[in-house]
Enzyme design. Structure first.
Site, PDB file in Angstrom:
ATOM      1  N   GLY A  66      28.346  45.750  28.737  1.00  0.00           N
ATOM      2  CA  GLY A  66      29.297  46.799  28.349  1.00  0.00           C
ATOM      3  C   GLY A  66      29.489  47.821  29.449  1.00  0.00           C
ATOM      4  N   TYR A  67      30.224  47.412  30.478  1.00  0.00           N
ATOM      5  CA  TYR A  67      30.553  48.352  31.561  1.00  0.00           C
ATOM      6  C   TYR A  67      32.007  48.838  31.414  1.00  0.00           C
ATOM      7  CZ  TYR A  67      26.512  47.711  34.739  1.00  0.00           C
ATOM      8  OH  TYR A  67      25.275  47.726  35.324  1.00  0.00           O
ATOM      9  N   GLU A 118      24.956  40.582  39.972  1.00  0.00           N
ATOM     10  CA  GLU A 118      26.098  39.916  39.338  1.00  0.00           C
ATOM     11  C   GLU A 118      26.884  39.099  40.354  1.00  0.00           C
ATOM     12  OE1 GLU A 118      28.854  42.628  37.459  1.00  0.00           O
ATOM     13  OE2 GLU A 118      29.959  41.013  36.506  1.00  0.00           O
TER      14      GLU A 118
HETATM   15  C1  LIG Z   1      37.696  37.264  32.115  1.00  0.00           C
HETATM   16  C2  LIG Z   1      37.091  38.609  32.339  1.00  0.00           C
HETATM   17  C3  LIG Z   1      35.815  38.864  31.903  1.00  0.00           C
HETATM   18  C4  LIG Z   1      35.260  40.131  32.055  1.00  0.00           C
HETATM   19  N1  LIG Z   1      34.001  40.362  31.545  1.00  0.00           N
HETATM   20  C5  LIG Z   1      33.499  41.620  31.572  1.00  0.00           C
HETATM   21  C6  LIG Z   1      32.254  41.906  30.920  1.00  0.00           C
HETATM   22  O1  LIG Z   1      31.614  41.039  30.340  1.00  0.00           O
HETATM   23  N2  LIG Z   1      31.821  43.191  30.927  1.00  0.00           N
HETATM   24  C7  LIG Z   1      32.490  44.193  31.556  1.00  0.00           C
HETATM   25  O2  LIG Z   1      32.020  45.323  31.552  1.00  0.00           O
HETATM   26  N3  LIG Z   1      33.680  43.948  32.193  1.00  0.00           N
HETATM   27  C8  LIG Z   1      34.195  42.692  32.193  1.00  0.00           C
HETATM   28  N4  LIG Z   1      35.410  42.420  32.803  1.00  0.00           N
HETATM   29  C9  LIG Z   1      36.171  43.533  33.355  1.00  0.00           C
HETATM   30  C10 LIG Z   1      36.298  43.514  34.864  1.00  0.00           C
HETATM   31  O3  LIG Z   1      35.123  43.935  35.483  1.00  0.00           O
HETATM   32  C11 LIG Z   1      37.494  44.429  35.197  1.00  0.00           C
HETATM   33  O4  LIG Z   1      38.650  43.818  34.670  1.00  0.00           O
HETATM   34  C12 LIG Z   1      37.640  44.641  36.675  1.00  0.00           C
HETATM   35  O5  LIG Z   1      36.609  45.438  37.156  1.00  0.00           O
HETATM   36  C13 LIG Z   1      39.002  45.320  37.004  1.00  0.00           C
HETATM   37  O6  LIG Z   1      39.156  46.472  36.243  1.00  0.00           O
HETATM   38  P1  LIG Z   1      40.482  46.744  35.386  1.00  0.00           P
HETATM   39  O7  LIG Z   1      40.739  45.549  34.531  1.00  0.00           O
HETATM   40  O8  LIG Z   1      40.322  48.057  34.705  1.00  0.00           O
HETATM   41  O9  LIG Z   1      41.668  46.808  36.436  1.00  0.00           O
HETATM   42  P2  LIG Z   1      42.019  48.037  37.372  1.00  0.00           P
HETATM   43  O10 LIG Z   1      40.769  48.655  37.879  1.00  0.00           O
HETATM   44  O11 LIG Z   1      42.996  48.892  36.663  1.00  0.00           O
HETATM   45  O12 LIG Z   1      42.717  47.305  38.579  1.00  0.00           O
HETATM   46  C14 LIG Z   1      44.070  46.825  38.513  1.00  0.00           C
HETATM   47  C15 LIG Z   1      44.423  46.247  39.873  1.00  0.00           C
HETATM   48  O13 LIG Z   1      44.370  47.275  40.877  1.00  0.00           O
HETATM   49  C16 LIG Z   1      43.471  46.893  41.918  1.00  0.00           C
HETATM   50  N5  LIG Z   1      42.737  48.080  42.370  1.00  0.00           N
HETATM   51  C17 LIG Z   1      42.111  48.995  41.582  1.00  0.00           C
HETATM   52  N6  LIG Z   1      41.521  49.937  42.353  1.00  0.00           N
HETATM   53  C18 LIG Z   1      41.748  49.603  43.644  1.00  0.00           C
HETATM   54  C19 LIG Z   1      41.373  50.156  44.898  1.00  0.00           C
HETATM   55  N7  LIG Z   1      40.633  51.240  44.985  1.00  0.00           N
HETATM   56  N8  LIG Z   1      41.771  49.510  46.046  1.00  0.00           N
HETATM   57  C20 LIG Z   1      42.519  48.380  45.978  1.00  0.00           C
HETATM   58  N9  LIG Z   1      42.916  47.808  44.811  1.00  0.00           N
HETATM   59  C21 LIG Z   1      42.527  48.406  43.664  1.00  0.00           C
HETATM   60  C22 LIG Z   1      42.527  45.876  41.300  1.00  0.00           C
HETATM   61  O14 LIG Z   1      42.005  45.009  42.278  1.00  0.00           O
HETATM   62  C23 LIG Z   1      43.455  45.154  40.339  1.00  0.00           C
HETATM   63  O15 LIG Z   1      44.183  44.166  41.015  1.00  0.00           O
HETATM   64  C24 LIG Z   1      35.984  41.154  32.690  1.00  0.00           C
HETATM   65  C25 LIG Z   1      37.270  40.884  33.167  1.00  0.00           C
HETATM   66  C26 LIG Z   1      37.826  39.642  32.986  1.00  0.00           C
HETATM   67  C27 LIG Z   1      39.220  39.396  33.477  1.00  0.00           C
END
Ligand SMILES: Cc1cc2nc3c(=O)[nH]c(=O)nc-3n(C[C@H](O)[C@H](O)[C@H](O)COP(=O)(O)OP(=O)(O)OC[C@H]3O[C@@H](n4cnc5c(N)ncnc54)[C@H](O)[C@@H]3O)c2cc1C
Length: 373
Positions: free
Chosen positions: A123-124, A241
């Protein structure tokens, strides 16, 4: 630098390979998605053999293998094509407990993770707090030795199967440094006030969820490390991870299957052949890079640091590239089982460049750590 395996390491590889050939049930091979029972069945087979948590200290069930043996084992596991080992307990929560947990926490949770009695989830992420994790808003307030947790997590993989969730929560208001005031809590998924809602991925699979916390009571003893110091724990866990995101063994298996499946396209289409060769070369280069890191770890005992991000970027790009080529060999209108499976696999692999920290974020990490930007 020594990038070849020693005769002992080759013998070890043969032993692992032979064991997997004998013990991985045929019905568990190459399925896109696995039920909880299937995941746990494979976990328990490996636990019985004593191989489910090679990197743990021996006193807790680790194998005592060195980094190269552990890499060989992971590669052979991937190449065998069995169910994935669910990482949240084995390679995320457990290393955290071993490093930051109390003796009571280790005794309570580690044996159950090892035996596959408790399944964990992570749960991150929260809505609006994925890449920008430090902006998370789920709150935990301590009162009478209980934390009261309110908020929401999102994209929580396997929350619908999980018995426990480890969570980053805000225990102090956001201060000057947003990373301060975050704590790491272990929460029983059966606690009153937790609601799990499915999110369907574009391949139609139910793998991720939203998790809501509504006045959920968590005993204070479930806090890991100090209150407000959860960011230190979070960073330590993220390194673990990303260790296994290269998935070289699995990609080798996919490559071999693609060559078999696409044999007529390979024969008749020079451009396809070109792209396939390029991907194969990239996979070999990734393997050599990985071996280079292993050699350094073997010699210095130092963890790989920002290099892990390189494995994540290249490994996931190769995984996606393989499914892209496979998709090109299918007839989108054929509707047969094999084509549908490949189409689903293609869609499913889109997620790999997002989870475990998106590839753009990995590039930022490399830039910061190695170029000093
Ligand atoms: C199938 C799947 C399983 C997952 N499982 C888990 C889980 O079990 N537990 C959990 O906690 N999370 C989980 N996640 C979440 C995952 O860690 C996040 O989706 C990921 O960190 C991206 O965050 P966001 O979705 O909020 O996108 P955002 O952070 O909003 O990013 C949107 C886009 O902008 C880009 N971006 C954002 N900031 C920057 C920057 N500073 N520089 C350049 N580009 C940037 C990103 O690369 C992305 O392309 C999962 C995600 C998926 C798709």
């Amino acid at each position: 630098m020594d990038l070849s395996y020693s005769p002992e390491e080759l013998a070890f590889r043969d032993e692992v390979r032979a064991w997997l050939a004998k013990n991985l049930p045929a019905g568990l091979k190459d399925k896109g998605h696995y039920s909880k029972e299937e995941l746990l069945r494979w976990h328990r087979i490996l636990a019985k053999q004593g191989w489910v948590a090679p990197a743990w200290p021996k006193e807790w069930g680790g194998t005592g293998w060195n980094v190269v043996q552990r890499y060989i084992f992971e590669e052979e596991l991937g190449y065998a094509g069995g169910p994935p080992l669910i990482p949240f307990g084995l390679t995320m929560c457990a290393p955290v407990l071993l490093r930051f947990g109390t003796e009571a926490q280790k005794k309570r949770f580690l044996p159950r993770i090892y035996q596959g009695e408790d399944l964990w989830c992570q749960g991150y992420s929260e809505p609006g707090s994925g890449s920008d994790l430090a902006s998370l808003k789920t709150r935990a307030t301590l009162k009478d030795n209980q934390y009261l947790v309110n908020g929401q997590k999102i994209w929580t993989t396997l929350a619908h199967y999980a018995d426990w969730i480890f969570c980053l929560v805000r225990t102090h208001p956001t201060g000057e440094k947003r990373q301060e005031g975050i704590s790491f809590l272990l929460i029983d998924m059966n606690s009153p006030g937790i609601t799990v809602r499915p999110l369907m991925l574009m391949d139609g699979a139910h793998e991720v969820n939203e998790v809501f916390f509504d006045d959920v009571q968590v005993p204070a003893q479930n806090l890991v490390h100090e209150e407000g110091k959860g960011w230190t724990v979070a960073k330590y866990l993220l390194g673990h991870e990303r260790m296994n995101t290269g998935r070289i063994g699995e990609s080798k298996r996919q490559l071999a299957k693609l060559k078999e499946f696409a044999s007529s396209t390979i024969k008749n289409n020079a451009r396809f052949r070109d792209r396939l060769s390029r991907l194969e070369i990239e996979l070999i280069a990734l393997e050599i890079t990985n071996l280079r890191f292993l050699d350094r770890m073997r010699r210095t005992g130092q963890p790989p640091g920002a290099d892990v991000s390189m494995l994540k970027i290249k490994g996931t790009e190769i995984q996606q590239g393989l499914t892209e080529l496979a998709l090109e060999c299918t007839d989108p209108l054929a509707g047969d089982e094999k084509s549908l499976a490949l189409q689903k696999k293609y869609l499913s692999m889109r997620k790999t460049t997002i989870y475990a920290g998106s590839n753009e974020i990995q590039r930022n990490i490399i830039a910061k750590m190695t170029l000093g930007l």
